[in-house]
Design an enzyme around this catalytic site. Sequence first.
Site, PDB file in Angstrom:
ATOM      1  N   ARG A  20     128.034  35.394  83.028  1.00 60.66           N
ATOM      2  CA  ARG A  20     129.368  35.211  82.440  1.00 60.66           C
ATOM      3  C   ARG A  20     130.328  34.971  83.590  1.00 60.66           C
ATOM      4  O   ARG A  20     130.516  35.851  84.449  1.00 60.66           O
ATOM      5  CB  ARG A  20     129.774  36.451  81.641  1.00 60.66           C
ATOM      6  N   HIS A  80     130.911  28.709  75.225  1.00 59.52           N
ATOM      7  CA  HIS A  80     130.303  30.012  74.898  1.00 59.52           C
ATOM      8  C   HIS A  80     129.153  29.756  73.923  1.00 59.52           C
ATOM      9  O   HIS A  80     129.214  30.100  72.739  1.00 59.52           O
ATOM     10  CB  HIS A  80     131.358  30.941  74.286  1.00 59.52           C
ATOM     11  N   GLN A  84     127.384  32.485  71.617  1.00 60.00           N
ATOM     12  CA  GLN A  84     128.221  32.926  70.506  1.00 60.00           C
ATOM     13  C   GLN A  84     128.113  31.961  69.332  1.00 60.00           C
ATOM     14  O   GLN A  84     127.966  32.368  68.187  1.00 60.00           O
ATOM     15  CB  GLN A  84     129.679  33.034  70.967  1.00 60.00           C
ATOM     16  N   ASP A 124     140.118  32.657  67.486  1.00 62.72           N
ATOM     17  CA  ASP A 124     139.820  33.376  68.733  1.00 62.72           C
ATOM     18  C   ASP A 124     141.170  33.702  69.378  1.00 62.72           C
ATOM     19  O   ASP A 124     142.215  33.174  68.965  1.00 62.72           O
ATOM     20  CB  ASP A 124     138.966  32.471  69.642  1.00 62.72           C
ATOM     21  N   CYS A 141     134.900  35.549  67.091  1.00 68.51           N
ATOM     22  CA  CYS A 141     133.882  35.964  68.067  1.00 68.51           C
ATOM     23  C   CYS A 141     134.110  37.392  68.548  1.00 68.51           C
ATOM     24  O   CYS A 141     133.176  38.041  69.007  1.00 68.51           O
ATOM     25  CB  CYS A 141     133.870  34.995  69.240  1.00 68.51           C
ATOM     26  N   ARG A 183     124.631  38.507  67.269  1.00 67.66           N
ATOM     27  CA  ARG A 183     124.488  38.215  68.695  1.00 67.66           C
ATOM     28  C   ARG A 183     123.148  38.739  69.201  1.00 67.66           C
ATOM     29  O   ARG A 183     122.454  38.081  69.969  1.00 67.66           O
ATOM     30  CB  ARG A 183     125.631  38.854  69.520  1.00 67.66           C
TER      31      ARG A 183
HETATM   32  N1  NVA Z   1     137.945  32.722  74.460  1.00 70.05           N
HETATM   33  C1  NVA Z   1     137.613  34.103  74.737  1.00 70.05           C
HETATM   34  C2  NVA Z   1     136.280  34.441  74.144  1.00 70.05           C
HETATM   35  C3  NVA Z   1     135.837  35.853  74.319  1.00 70.05           C
HETATM   36  C4  NVA Z   1     134.506  36.134  73.740  1.00 70.05           C
HETATM   37  C5  NVA Z   1     137.604  34.312  76.237  1.00 70.05           C
HETATM   38  O1  NVA Z   1     137.109  33.442  76.954  1.00 70.05           O
HETATM   39  O2  NVA Z   1     138.112  35.327  76.694  1.00 70.05           O
HETATM   40  N1   CP Z   2     132.166  37.605  71.654  1.00 73.27           N
HETATM   41  C1   CP Z   2     131.872  38.042  72.887  1.00 73.27           C
HETATM   42  O1   CP Z   2     131.298  37.310  73.705  1.00 73.27           O
HETATM   43  O2   CP Z   2     132.228  39.321  73.124  1.00 73.27           O
HETATM   44  P1   CP Z   2     132.236  40.055  74.539  1.00 73.27           P
HETATM   45  O3   CP Z   2     133.321  39.418  75.354  1.00 73.27           O
HETATM   46  O4   CP Z   2     132.521  41.483  74.206  1.00 73.27           O
HETATM   47  O5   CP Z   2     130.890  39.867  75.173  1.00 73.27           O
END
Ligand code: NVA
Ligand code: CP
Length: 313
Positions: free
Chosen positions: A102, A129, A132, A232, A272, A300
């Site tokens: 990540r 992502h 997801q 989101d 998400c 997930r």
């Molecule tokens: N768009 C959000 C998704 C989190 C799962 C982020 O990147 O923080």
């Molecule tokens: N939806 C998602 O990826 O959640 P986290 O940021 O908690 O991993």
Amino acid sequence: MSVRHFRSVTDFSPAEIRAVLELANKIKRKPKRYRKALRGQTLAMIFQKKSTRTRVSFEVGMFQLGGHALFLGSSDIQIGRGETIADTAKVISRYCDGIMARVYGHATIEELAEHATVPVINGLCDLEHPCQTLCDAATLVEKWSPPGTFDVGVLRGKTLCYVGDGNNMAHSLLDTGAALGMNVTIVAPVGYQPDAAIVARATLLGAQTGAVMTVTDDLQEGPRGADALYTDVWASMGQEDEHAQRLVAFAGYQVDAAMMARAHPEALFLHCLPAHRGEEVSAEVCDGPQSVIFDEAENRLHVQKAILVTLMG
Ligand code: NVA
Ligand code: CP
């Protein structure tokens, strides 16, 4: 044979995506059958950003498949002190059987994949992502299939409308809808609309699968008749400083009861997570009868296990 990665939804063909979703459903129904699927294997999990679902589902998923997962916060490993991505990928590949990361830039995922000799999985970057949105597709298939069945074909001709920031979620939803024949409408304000190159590639793939990709800032017509509404956060991880300006830019974009009323009467609500009730979604919708956010979060785990088995099994 060269190693397979999952950097993006587009790393899998539509047929491979369908196979992953079907495997996820099998694993969900009979998890014990897969208890030894990745016996003795280790997944390295590099996190430059926070996570609840991704971290826990990958870690638990590896354990349930008979393997092991290592949590490597980027400030705890030498990446945090400037060791290169390339060296990190090469070294971890000597110990582990897969890398989930990540990160901020998509280029970091690409660089890991370029230098790793084991599969690299994108656990979210600023651009995409993919884990997801395969999970989101699995959730919709589950909800829309006749009871007791799991038919990925139910997505064909349905419309998912994503309302909000044209971010990583919007991008991977476009790729996923295009692959599976599901129309995707992105409703986002000008200046926050999705990457044109991703819209173009999804449009191209959608033309083959019968799915239409639409980008608009029309809050009245965009969600009209949609079979699912998705949103989101307005400020993603790394954009915390822009929160105040984004609250202004996204005024009127909250998915609330009035917006749900413009969608199909039985439209599902997805997110998400994490969610900010009162910002991108009202509490009434987020926790209401059409919301499937916790089934989505649970999936997930099952979908991640299917991705892991597909790449590492
Ligand atoms: N768009 C959000 C998704 C989190 C799962 C982020 O990147 O923080
Ligand atoms: N939806 C998602 O990826 O959640 P986290 O940021 O908690 O991993």
